[in-house]
Design an enzyme around this catalytic site. Structure first.
Site, PDB file in Angstrom:
ATOM      1  N   ASN A  10       0.862  -1.183   0.000  1.00 39.68           N
ATOM      2  CA  ASN A  10       0.000   0.000   0.000  1.00 39.68           C
ATOM      3  C   ASN A  10       0.897   1.232   0.000  1.00 39.68           C
ATOM      4  O   ASN A  10       1.461   1.598   1.032  1.00 39.68           O
ATOM      5  CB  ASN A  10      -0.913  -0.006   1.234  1.00 39.68           C
ATOM      6  CG  ASN A  10      -1.793   1.232   1.300  1.00 39.68           C
ATOM      7  OD1 ASN A  10      -1.934   1.954   0.317  1.00 39.68           O
ATOM      8  ND2 ASN A  10      -2.391   1.477   2.455  1.00 39.68           N
ATOM      9  N   LYS A  12       0.033   4.259  -0.386  1.00 36.28           N
ATOM     10  CA  LYS A  12      -0.652   5.453   0.120  1.00 36.28           C
ATOM     11  C   LYS A  12      -0.416   6.615  -0.860  1.00 36.28           C
ATOM     12  O   LYS A  12      -0.375   6.392  -2.066  1.00 36.28           O
ATOM     13  CB  LYS A  12      -0.207   5.752   1.540  1.00 36.28           C
ATOM     14  CG  LYS A  12      -0.406   4.538   2.462  1.00 36.28           C
ATOM     15  CD  LYS A  12      -0.183   4.821   3.912  1.00 36.28           C
ATOM     16  CE  LYS A  12      -0.384   3.543   4.719  1.00 36.28           C
ATOM     17  NZ  LYS A  12      -0.282   3.785   6.178  1.00 36.28           N
ATOM     18  N   HIS A  91      -9.678   1.140   4.931  1.00 37.70           N
ATOM     19  CA  HIS A  91      -8.432   1.367   5.657  1.00 37.70           C
ATOM     20  C   HIS A  91      -8.689   2.361   6.777  1.00 37.70           C
ATOM     21  O   HIS A  91      -9.509   3.281   6.649  1.00 37.70           O
ATOM     22  CB  HIS A  91      -7.364   1.900   4.697  1.00 37.70           C
ATOM     23  CG  HIS A  91      -5.986   1.912   5.272  1.00 37.70           C
ATOM     24  ND1 HIS A  91      -5.558   2.897   6.155  1.00 37.70           N
ATOM     25  CD2 HIS A  91      -4.934   1.065   5.115  1.00 37.70           C
ATOM     26  CE1 HIS A  91      -4.312   2.653   6.497  1.00 37.70           C
ATOM     27  NE2 HIS A  91      -3.902   1.546   5.886  1.00 37.70           N
ATOM     28  N   GLU A  93      -7.153   4.844   7.813  1.00 40.35           N
ATOM     29  CA  GLU A  93      -6.960   6.248   7.458  1.00 40.35           C
ATOM     30  C   GLU A  93      -8.185   6.799   6.738  1.00 40.35           C
ATOM     31  O   GLU A  93      -8.547   7.970   6.919  1.00 40.35           O
ATOM     32  CB  GLU A  93      -5.697   6.386   6.601  1.00 40.35           C
ATOM     33  CG  GLU A  93      -4.423   6.131   7.395  1.00 40.35           C
ATOM     34  CD  GLU A  93      -3.224   5.785   6.542  1.00 40.35           C
ATOM     35  OE1 GLU A  93      -2.153   5.506   7.114  1.00 40.35           O
ATOM     36  OE2 GLU A  93      -3.342   5.787   5.299  1.00 40.35           O
ATOM     37  N   GLU A 162      -5.295  -4.671  10.768  1.00 42.31           N
ATOM     38  CA  GLU A 162      -4.315  -3.600  10.947  1.00 42.31           C
ATOM     39  C   GLU A 162      -4.600  -2.873  12.253  1.00 42.31           C
ATOM     40  O   GLU A 162      -5.449  -1.969  12.296  1.00 42.31           O
ATOM     41  CB  GLU A 162      -4.399  -2.604   9.788  1.00 42.31           C
ATOM     42  CG  GLU A 162      -3.854  -3.132   8.478  1.00 42.31           C
ATOM     43  CD  GLU A 162      -3.492  -1.990   7.534  1.00 42.31           C
ATOM     44  OE1 GLU A 162      -2.367  -1.990   7.025  1.00 42.31           O
ATOM     45  OE2 GLU A 162      -4.325  -1.100   7.329  1.00 42.31           O
ATOM     46  N   GLY A 168       2.373   2.741  10.793  1.00 42.47           N
ATOM     47  CA  GLY A 168       3.307   3.837  10.610  1.00 42.47           C
ATOM     48  C   GLY A 168       4.016   4.294  11.873  1.00 42.47           C
ATOM     49  O   GLY A 168       4.697   5.314  11.872  1.00 42.47           O
ATOM     50  N   SER A 207       3.353  -1.715  10.433  1.00 40.71           N
ATOM     51  CA  SER A 207       4.813  -1.658  10.564  1.00 40.71           C
ATOM     52  C   SER A 207       5.480  -2.995  10.233  1.00 40.71           C
ATOM     53  O   SER A 207       6.448  -3.401  10.875  1.00 40.71           O
ATOM     54  CB  SER A 207       5.212  -1.193  11.970  1.00 40.71           C
ATOM     55  OG  SER A 207       4.743   0.118  12.217  1.00 40.71           O
ATOM     56  N   GLY A 228       2.992  -1.158   4.354  1.00 41.92           N
ATOM     57  CA  GLY A 228       2.950   0.273   4.080  1.00 41.92           C
ATOM     58  C   GLY A 228       4.309   0.834   3.735  1.00 41.92           C
ATOM     59  O   GLY A 228       4.790   0.710   2.618  1.00 41.92           O
ATOM     60  N   GLY A 229       4.967   1.458   4.702  1.00 40.76           N
ATOM     61  CA  GLY A 229       6.228   2.147   4.461  1.00 40.76           C
ATOM     62  C   GLY A 229       7.304   1.301   3.802  1.00 40.76           C
ATOM     63  O   GLY A 229       8.027   1.769   2.913  1.00 40.76           O
TER      64      GLY A 229
END
Length: 250
Positions: A10, A12, A91, A93, A162, A168, A207, A228-229
């Protein structure tokens, strides 16, 4: 039961044509047997990927309507035409920053399935809810909003747990904590469709990185990850994909 693992990226609101090229090259060497790989970039980058890649493409969101005066929104049909086969739904967010309710999330998941997209339904609790020991209560509510009245959708879905407190933040649930929640999810899903509950893929997100992924993938009810990151780092994302592929062969 043996479920084919899935690693989903993802991005983002990140990425570029250069990153598309880098991730495509990094994933060329990742074996495609034994696991599935998915990349969900911003929708504007979907067409930047080569037509022949060894991974699937997905979107990060969709509008529940088929068409109309919804400026800035994208329908399932538009995402399919752009090359997506999956879409992330609900999600945290989106739920928090865009005030998406369980009702809206359910409508989006329904629209995705009806159009032929595979939805990845995200569920998870906040730090406060976790401290109040309401994790299972929150997740049950989020699942019930979709599947209690439409159990037939379960067989066509992927579900990602999640924990919001781990997204994050660099803090990840321990493999044991993640497994406990994944086991609860699968047990809860069985009341809608016992057969589908056994087959549905459950991903962990929060994470996930090259250092902690292998231990997570060893858990019985964790069938991959929503990354993610770390998915913005081609070499590291490739390592995560290799970790799940190696685990699938063992």
């Amino acid at each position: 039961m043996q479920r084919t693992p899935l690693i989903a990226a993802n991005w983002k609101m990140n990425g570029s044509a250069a990153l598309v090229e880098e991730i495509t090259l990094a994933l060329v060497s990742v074996p495609t047997e034994g696991a599935d790989v998915l990349v969900c970039p911003p929708a504007t980058l979907l067409r930047q990927f080569p037509t022949s890649v060894n991974f699937a493409l997905g979107a990060q969101n969709l509008n529940q309507e088929k068409s109309g005066a919804y400026t800035g929104e994208l329908s399932a049909a538009l995402l399919l035409e752009a090359g997506a086969s999956y879409v992330i739904v609900g999600h945290s967010e989106r739920r928090t920053l865009n005030a998406e309710t369980d009702i809206v999330v359910a409508a989006k998941l329904t629209a995705a399935v009806e159009a032929g997209l595979i939805p990845i339904l995200c569920v998870g609790e906040t730090q406060a809810q976790r401290q109040q020991e309401k994790t299972q209560q929150v997740i049950a509510r989020q699942l019930d909003a979709v599947y209690a009245s439409q159990p037939e959708l379960l067989a066509k879905s992927v579900i990602a747990y999640e924990p919001i407190w781990a997204i994050g933040t660099g803090e990840s649930a321990s493999p044991e904590q993640a497994q406990q929640t994944h086991a609860f999810i699968r047990q809860h899903l069985a009341q809608y469709d016992a057969q589908a509950a056994v087959k549905v893929k459950l991903l962990y997100g929060g994470s996930v990185n090259a250092d902690n992924c292998a231990a997570l993938f060893l858990q019985a009810d964790i069938d991959g990850a929503l990354v993610g990151g770390a998915s913005l780092k081609p070499a590291e994302f490739a390592q995560i994909c290799l970790a799940v592929t190696k685990g699938a062969k063992e």
